[in-house]
Enzyme design. Structure first.
Site, PDB file in Angstrom:
ATOM      1  N   ARG A  38     -40.784  -6.137  -6.723  1.00 43.82           N
ATOM      2  CA  ARG A  38     -39.433  -5.614  -6.504  1.00 43.82           C
ATOM      3  C   ARG A  38     -38.870  -6.318  -5.283  1.00 43.82           C
ATOM      4  NH1 ARG A  38     -37.184  -1.326  -3.290  1.00 43.82           N
ATOM      5  NH2 ARG A  38     -35.353  -0.357  -4.283  1.00 43.82           N
ATOM      6  N   SER A 107     -36.388   4.059 -15.120  1.00 46.48           N
ATOM      7  CA  SER A 107     -36.276   5.081 -14.074  1.00 46.48           C
ATOM      8  C   SER A 107     -35.542   6.289 -14.619  1.00 46.48           C
ATOM      9  CB  SER A 107     -35.449   4.556 -12.897  1.00 46.48           C
ATOM     10  OG  SER A 107     -36.002   3.389 -12.396  1.00 46.48           O
ATOM     11  N   LYS A 136     -35.291   2.938  -1.050  1.00 45.20           N
ATOM     12  CA  LYS A 136     -34.343   2.553  -2.103  1.00 45.20           C
ATOM     13  C   LYS A 136     -32.952   2.913  -1.618  1.00 45.20           C
ATOM     14  CE  LYS A 136     -33.099   3.533  -6.945  1.00 45.20           C
ATOM     15  NZ  LYS A 136     -33.515   4.187  -8.199  1.00 45.20           N
TER      16      LYS A 136
HETATM   17  C1  LIG Z   1     -42.066   2.700 -11.426  1.00 48.77           C
HETATM   18  C2  LIG Z   1     -40.673   2.617 -10.926  1.00 48.77           C
HETATM   19  N1  LIG Z   1     -39.870   3.719 -10.996  1.00 48.77           N
HETATM   20  C3  LIG Z   1     -38.595   3.638 -10.542  1.00 48.77           C
HETATM   21  C4  LIG Z   1     -38.109   2.457 -10.021  1.00 48.77           C
HETATM   22  C5  LIG Z   1     -36.671   2.346  -9.570  1.00 48.77           C
HETATM   23  O1  LIG Z   1     -36.061   1.355 -10.332  1.00 48.77           O
HETATM   24  P1  LIG Z   1     -34.458   1.236 -10.299  1.00 48.77           P
HETATM   25  O2  LIG Z   1     -33.872   2.543 -10.639  1.00 48.77           O
HETATM   26  O3  LIG Z   1     -34.098   0.073 -11.112  1.00 48.77           O
HETATM   27  O4  LIG Z   1     -34.132   0.961  -8.804  1.00 48.77           O
HETATM   28  P2  LIG Z   1     -34.609  -0.315  -7.972  1.00 48.77           P
HETATM   29  O5  LIG Z   1     -36.113  -0.203  -7.864  1.00 48.77           O
HETATM   30  O6  LIG Z   1     -34.208  -1.526  -8.787  1.00 48.77           O
HETATM   31  O7  LIG Z   1     -33.905  -0.185  -6.669  1.00 48.77           O
HETATM   32  C6  LIG Z   1     -38.942   1.332  -9.994  1.00 48.77           C
HETATM   33  N2  LIG Z   1     -38.485   0.141  -9.488  1.00 48.77           N
HETATM   34  N3  LIG Z   1     -40.219   1.425 -10.437  1.00 48.77           N
HETATM   35  C1  LIG Z   2     -37.980   2.189  -5.899  1.00 50.18           C
HETATM   36  C2  LIG Z   2     -37.800   3.659  -5.999  1.00 50.18           C
HETATM   37  N1  LIG Z   2     -37.321   4.247  -7.121  1.00 50.18           N
HETATM   38  C3  LIG Z   2     -37.226   5.554  -6.999  1.00 50.18           C
HETATM   39  C4  LIG Z   2     -36.709   6.438  -8.078  1.00 50.18           C
HETATM   40  O1  LIG Z   2     -36.663   7.659  -7.855  1.00 50.18           O
HETATM   41  O2  LIG Z   2     -36.382   5.873  -9.145  1.00 50.18           O
HETATM   42  S1  LIG Z   2     -37.724   6.118  -5.480  1.00 50.18           S
HETATM   43  C5  LIG Z   2     -38.081   4.544  -4.977  1.00 50.18           C
HETATM   44  C6  LIG Z   2     -38.612   4.220  -3.621  1.00 50.18           C
HETATM   45  C7  LIG Z   2     -40.119   4.408  -3.565  1.00 50.18           C
HETATM   46  O3  LIG Z   2     -40.590   3.938  -2.309  1.00 50.18           O
HETATM   47  P1  LIG Z   2     -41.532   4.800  -1.357  1.00 50.18           P
HETATM   48  O4  LIG Z   2     -42.852   4.951  -2.096  1.00 50.18           O
HETATM   49  O5  LIG Z   2     -41.651   3.977  -0.115  1.00 50.18           O
HETATM   50  O6  LIG Z   2     -40.840   6.119  -1.127  1.00 50.18           O
END
Ligand SMILES: Cc1ncc(COP(=O)(O)OP(=O)(O)O)c(N)n1
Ligand SMILES: Cc1nc(C(=O)O)sc1CCOP(=O)(O)O
Ligand SMILES: [Mg+2]
Length: 208
Positions: A38, A107, A136
């Site tokens: 990512r 997601s 995020k």
């Molecule tokens: C396993 C997993 N779950 C949720 C996310 C979030 O993806 P997305 O909503 O596309 O947001 P970004 O990660 O692109 O900011 C994820 N990457 N992986």
């Molecule tokens: C990339 C991402 N997606 C989310 C969702 O809810 O879809 S929360 C998230 C951030 C996860 O990072 P951390 O483990 O540092 O909290």
């Protein structure tokens, strides 16, 4: 799709001066069985180069490799899958591009999104953000473990809990019914990545 339970997402902002491949290899050795690239700041070329290196690493260790956002990069490096959010290309359109063999993760932040993803053929869904997170930018407010309980009860495809999950709160998430957990900062930001992943895997396997 091959089973997984400890999902590490790259977070280079949390390990300045350390190579992302080295950090992810420590995570894998510690027990991460699925890795996602990512990268929100790199150029397409930079994302491709990281994806190529992480594809080589994940093949070496026989773990699943997912690319976030960049379908073209995922296909170019023969990744196992892609991960798409609610504002990305719809799953049905992405599937037309990737074909049937690509894992597609979606997601979700509400049961309606989870049901739609399941109906459209998602291979797994993310369920979050369980807790508050700074990893995020456009994150929704925490869905809490109530959403984990709801997904567990109403959704049949694999789901992974994500968002603010740490060693100190992961037991709550497991007790809510999650069998797969996903992290960025708790793993990528750790001083000893391997040890943190070993601790998380022990919790996943029933140890406290
Ligand atoms: C396993 C997993 N779950 C949720 C996310 C979030 O993806 P997305 O909503 O596309 O947001 P970004 O990660 O692109 O900011 C994820 N990457 N992986
Ligand atoms: C990339 C991402 N997606 C989310 C969702 O809810 O879809 S929360 C998230 C951030 C996860 O990072 P951390 O483990 O540092 O909290
Ligand atoms: Mg995305």
């Amino acid at each position: 799709m091959k089973e997984f339970s400890l999902y590490a997402i790259t977070g280079e902002e949390f390990h300045p001066g350390k190579n992302v491949v080295d950090v992810m290899e420590e995570a894998i050795i510690g027990g991460a069985d699925i890795i996602q690239l990512r990268d929100k700041t790199g150029s397409k070329r930079e994302v491709l180069e990281k994806a190529q290196a992480l594809r080589e690493l994940t093949l070496k260790h026989n773990v699943i490799f997912i690319v976030n956002d960049h379908i073209d990069v995922a296909m170019a490096v023969h990744a196992d899958g892609i991960h798409l959010g609610q504002d990305d290309l719809p799953l049905t359109e992405a599937r037309k591009i990737t074909g049937k063999d690509m894992i597609i993760g979606i997601s979700t932040h509400h049961i309606d999104e989870a049901k739609a993803a399941e109906k459209e053929g998602a291979d797994y869904i993310g369920a979050g953000p369980v807790f508050a997170t700074n990893s995020k930018a456009d994150v929704t407010s925490p869905v809490t473990t109530d959403y984990i309980k709801q997904v567990k009860a109403e959704i049949s495809i694999p789901f992974v809990a994500i968002g603010g999950i740490k060693r100190h709160n992961v037991n709550e998430v497991l007790e809510a019914g999650a069998e797969r957990i996903c992290m960025i900062s708790e793993i990528s930001g750790a001083k000893d990545v391997r040890s943190v992943c070993m601790e998380l895997r022990a919790k996943l396997e029933g140890g406290n």
